[in-house]
Motif scaffolding. Structure first.
Motif, PDB file in Angstrom:
ATOM      1  N   ALA A  37      84.091  59.195  17.753  1.00  0.00           N
ATOM      2  CA  ALA A  37      84.229  60.352  18.500  1.00  0.00           C
ATOM      3  C   ALA A  37      85.622  61.086  17.894  1.00  0.00           C
ATOM      4  CB  ALA A  37      84.573  60.619  20.014  1.00  0.00           C
ATOM      5  N   LEU A  38      86.552  60.415  17.628  1.00  0.00           N
ATOM      6  CA  LEU A  38      87.730  61.156  16.733  1.00  0.00           C
ATOM      7  C   LEU A  38      87.327  61.250  15.456  1.00  0.00           C
ATOM      8  CD1 LEU A  38      90.904  61.812  16.900  1.00  0.00           C
ATOM      9  CD2 LEU A  38      91.193  59.569  16.348  1.00  0.00           C
ATOM     10  N   ARG A  39      86.670  60.509  14.731  1.00  0.00           N
ATOM     11  CA  ARG A  39      86.390  60.844  13.443  1.00  0.00           C
ATOM     12  C   ARG A  39      85.338  61.941  13.378  1.00  0.00           C
ATOM     13  NH1 ARG A  39      86.709  55.021  12.507  1.00  0.00           N
ATOM     14  NH2 ARG A  39      84.764  54.715  13.468  1.00  0.00           N
ATOM     15  N   GLY A  40      84.341  62.199  14.374  1.00  0.00           N
ATOM     16  CA  GLY A  40      83.553  63.198  14.672  1.00  0.00           C
ATOM     17  C   GLY A  40      84.029  64.585  14.584  1.00  0.00           C
ATOM     18  N   SER A  41      85.305  64.292  15.481  1.00  0.00           N
ATOM     19  CA  SER A  41      86.082  65.660  16.012  1.00  0.00           C
ATOM     20  C   SER A  41      86.800  66.111  14.715  1.00  0.00           C
ATOM     21  CB  SER A  41      87.163  65.319  17.147  1.00  0.00           C
ATOM     22  OG  SER A  41      87.924  66.265  17.341  1.00  0.00           O
ATOM     23  N   GLU A  42      87.243  65.286  13.789  1.00  0.00           N
ATOM     24  CA  GLU A  42      88.138  65.589  12.721  1.00  0.00           C
ATOM     25  C   GLU A  42      87.067  66.075  11.926  1.00  0.00           C
ATOM     26  OE1 GLU A  42      89.683  61.911  11.235  1.00  0.00           O
ATOM     27  OE2 GLU A  42      91.655  61.992  12.853  1.00  0.00           O
ATOM     28  N   ARG A  43      85.865  65.612  11.636  1.00  0.00           N
ATOM     29  CA  ARG A  43      84.864  66.203  10.738  1.00  0.00           C
ATOM     30  C   ARG A  43      84.679  67.721  11.241  1.00  0.00           C
ATOM     31  NH1 ARG A  43      82.727  60.851  10.804  1.00  0.00           N
ATOM     32  NH2 ARG A  43      81.292  61.670  12.428  1.00  0.00           N
ATOM     33  N   LYS A  44      84.431  67.771  12.419  1.00  0.00           N
ATOM     34  CA  LYS A  44      83.937  69.196  13.281  1.00  0.00           C
ATOM     35  C   LYS A  44      85.179  70.220  12.968  1.00  0.00           C
ATOM     36  CE  LYS A  44      83.377  71.351  17.636  1.00  0.00           C
ATOM     37  NZ  LYS A  44      83.451  71.092  19.107  1.00  0.00           N
ATOM     38  N   ARG A  46      87.727  69.909  10.663  1.00  0.00           N
ATOM     39  CA  ARG A  46      87.987  69.985   9.205  1.00  0.00           C
ATOM     40  C   ARG A  46      86.671  71.101   8.688  1.00  0.00           C
ATOM     41  NH1 ARG A  46      90.642  67.826   4.948  1.00  0.00           N
ATOM     42  NH2 ARG A  46      91.739  66.445   6.466  1.00  0.00           N
ATOM     43  N   ARG A  47      85.571  71.057   9.054  1.00  0.00           N
ATOM     44  CA  ARG A  47      84.657  71.957   8.846  1.00  0.00           C
ATOM     45  C   ARG A  47      84.988  73.432   9.131  1.00  0.00           C
ATOM     46  NH1 ARG A  47      80.718  67.937   9.981  1.00  0.00           N
ATOM     47  NH2 ARG A  47      80.365  68.692  11.925  1.00  0.00           N
ATOM     48  N   ILE A  48      85.452  73.431  10.512  1.00  0.00           N
ATOM     49  CA  ILE A  48      85.741  74.720  10.948  1.00  0.00           C
ATOM     50  C   ILE A  48      87.001  75.390  10.068  1.00  0.00           C
ATOM     51  CG2 ILE A  48      86.945  76.012  13.107  1.00  0.00           C
ATOM     52  CD1 ILE A  48      85.291  74.022  14.588  1.00  0.00           C
ATOM     53  N   VAL A  49      87.979  74.449   9.669  1.00  0.00           N
ATOM     54  CA  VAL A  49      89.172  75.075   9.059  1.00  0.00           C
ATOM     55  C   VAL A  49      88.604  75.449   7.716  1.00  0.00           C
ATOM     56  CG1 VAL A  49      91.323  74.308   8.242  1.00  0.00           C
ATOM     57  CG2 VAL A  49      91.047  73.710  10.575  1.00  0.00           C
ATOM     58  N   GLU A  50      88.005  74.400   7.042  1.00  0.00           N
ATOM     59  CA  GLU A  50      87.520  74.664   5.786  1.00  0.00           C
ATOM     60  C   GLU A  50      86.615  75.837   5.415  1.00  0.00           C
ATOM     61  OE1 GLU A  50      88.635  73.347   2.976  1.00  0.00           O
ATOM     62  OE2 GLU A  50      90.125  72.059   4.008  1.00  0.00           O
ATOM     63  N   THR A  51      85.793  76.323   6.574  1.00  0.00           N
ATOM     64  CA  THR A  51      84.848  77.508   6.557  1.00  0.00           C
ATOM     65  C   THR A  51      85.515  78.760   6.904  1.00  0.00           C
ATOM     66  OG1 THR A  51      84.184  76.974   8.514  1.00  0.00           O
ATOM     67  CG2 THR A  51      83.062  76.161   6.575  1.00  0.00           C
TER      68      THR A  51
END
Length: 409
Positions: A37-44, A46-51
């Motif tokens: 869940a933490l890795r999924g949250s980080e991915r989520k 990071r996608r928000i920040v990167e976009t």
């Protein structure tokens, strides 16, 4: 695994061993799920920040970059990986770096900061950006760095600069009849005195004139010179308000700028009120002279237009300069006009708000004045009472150095 073994002959421990094994299995499963869940949250995130279309810039307690998103790297014209470890100050000249260091001190005290900065790209070029910066506090309550949300406002500043110039030119256009009148009077003096001087010179050259004509000739030329100086001052005032390229701040004499603004607005004042100058000695302020002149001209014209024509002897527009208790320079434009209600004052600095009839005002003047004053670290406020007039008060930080003398050509 080894934790599951059971010694023969101790079957009474079987139940607790099974329970312990099941509990360990549950804990491992929950830890694995939490990590996923933490890795999924980080991915989520990071996608928000990167976009994000906003730049994200994270620095540590030494102001070194620990993270930038792709938008921030694009704004700086760099690869994101190349920015790790670079300090914020590498992208500023020394003047702006000083402002940033002062902001850092506030961040260390736990205070968020908002500011527009001029940045320099390492590969050439510059840009303006608005930073909303929040301090990062660790678990022990200590300052651990800062997070900035960064917006490139270069184009916005260009549009605002054009808007300010347009407003300044509009003010001069409104006052053009008065300016023409102010130039025409001394110009008539110049022409008349030069005609008389030419006639006296001809008489002296022909030997038919009285020798006392030489004294008259000198007086006529002196009058012509005095009138020409008045014209020169008016043209110089016009140049102050029409300069476009001069955007840098410097030490400015506020009384000189006030005098220039009052001369420009004289035709608006003369039929409505007496102009009173109440100047105390004040230090120069750090500002942009044309923009500061735009502020004063707008305030003086508004003060004059708040007074109806025809009662100049019983009304006044008073210009005041004094040093405030906090060391800042205070400039006041007071009038004995109609005054304003509290409802009007609440909206006074809102763009496009105006109490003037349609066609007589855009509602941009005071909002632009407010932006100019706050942009140089000052404050613009107003006090007013219906039927008793208004006072606009400008607080400006004093310059750290004196006004440079004008170089003669």
């Amino acid at each position: 695994g080894a934790q599951d073994f059971l010694v023969k002959g101790r079957l009474f421990r079987l139940s607790s061993s099974i329970q312990r094994a099941l509990e360990d299995s549950r804990v491992r499963r929950e830890r694995h799920e939490a990590e996923e869940a933490l890795r999924g949250s980080e991915r989520k995130y990071r996608r928000i920040v990167e976009t994000s279309q906003e730049g994200v810039w994270v620095i540590d307690e030494e102001s070194k970059t620990t993270y930038v998103n792709s938008r921030m790297a694009e704004i700086l014209g760099e690869r994101a990986d190349d920015l790790i470890g670079a300090t914020l100050f590498e992208f500023m000249d020394e003047d702006w770096a000083e402002v940033a260091r002062a902001n850092m001190e506030r961040l260390r005290a736990g205070i968020a900061a908002r500011h527009e900065f001029r940045f320099l790209r390492r590969h050439g070029g510059d840009f303006w950006a608005f930073l909303f910066t929040s301090p990062i506090i660790d678990d022990q309550g200590a300052y651990a760095g800062a997070l900035s949300m960064v917006t490139d406002v270069t184009e916005k500043r260009k549009l605002q600069a054009q808007l300010m110039v347009s407003d300044r030119m509009a003010s001069i256009g409104i006052l053009s009849a008065g300016v023409a009148h102010e130039i025409n009077n001394p110009l008539c003096d110049v022409i008349a005195n030069l005609d008389l001087a030419a006639q006296d010179a001809d008489d002296l050259a022909g030997g038919v004139g009285d020798p006392s004509l030489l004294t008259d000739l000198r007086a006529e030329l002196a009058d012509a010179r005095e009138a020409a100086d008045r014209i020169r001052d008016i043209v110089r005032d016009l140049k102050i308000f029409s300069r476009v390229q001069d955007e840098e701040g410097r030490a400015v004499d506020v009384q000189h700028v006030l005098d220039s603004s009052a001369r420009m607005a004289w035709n608006e004042i003369r039929h409505r009120a007496r102009l009173v100058k109440d100047y105390e000695p004040v230090p120069p302020v750090h500002a942009n002279e044309p923009r500061l002149g735009q502020v004063f001209l707008n305030l003086i014209v508004n003060a004059a237009q708040a007074i109806p024509e025809g009662h100049a002897d019983s009304n006044e527009v008073r210009l005041v300069t004094r040093l405030g208790a906090d060391g800042r320079v205070v400039i006041e434009v007071r009038d004995t006009g109609a005054g304003m209600s509290s409802n009007v004052m609440e909206q006074l600095f809102t763009p496009f708000f105006t109490t003037k009839p349609i066609g007589e005002g855009t509602g941009l003047g005071l909002s632009i004045c407010h932006r100019i004053v706050t942009g140089i670290g000052g404050e613009l406020g107003v006090e007013s009472e219906v039927g008793k007039g208004s006072t606009f008060r400008v607080h400006l930080p004093a310059a750290s150095h004196a006004v440079a003398p004008l170089q003669a050509p």
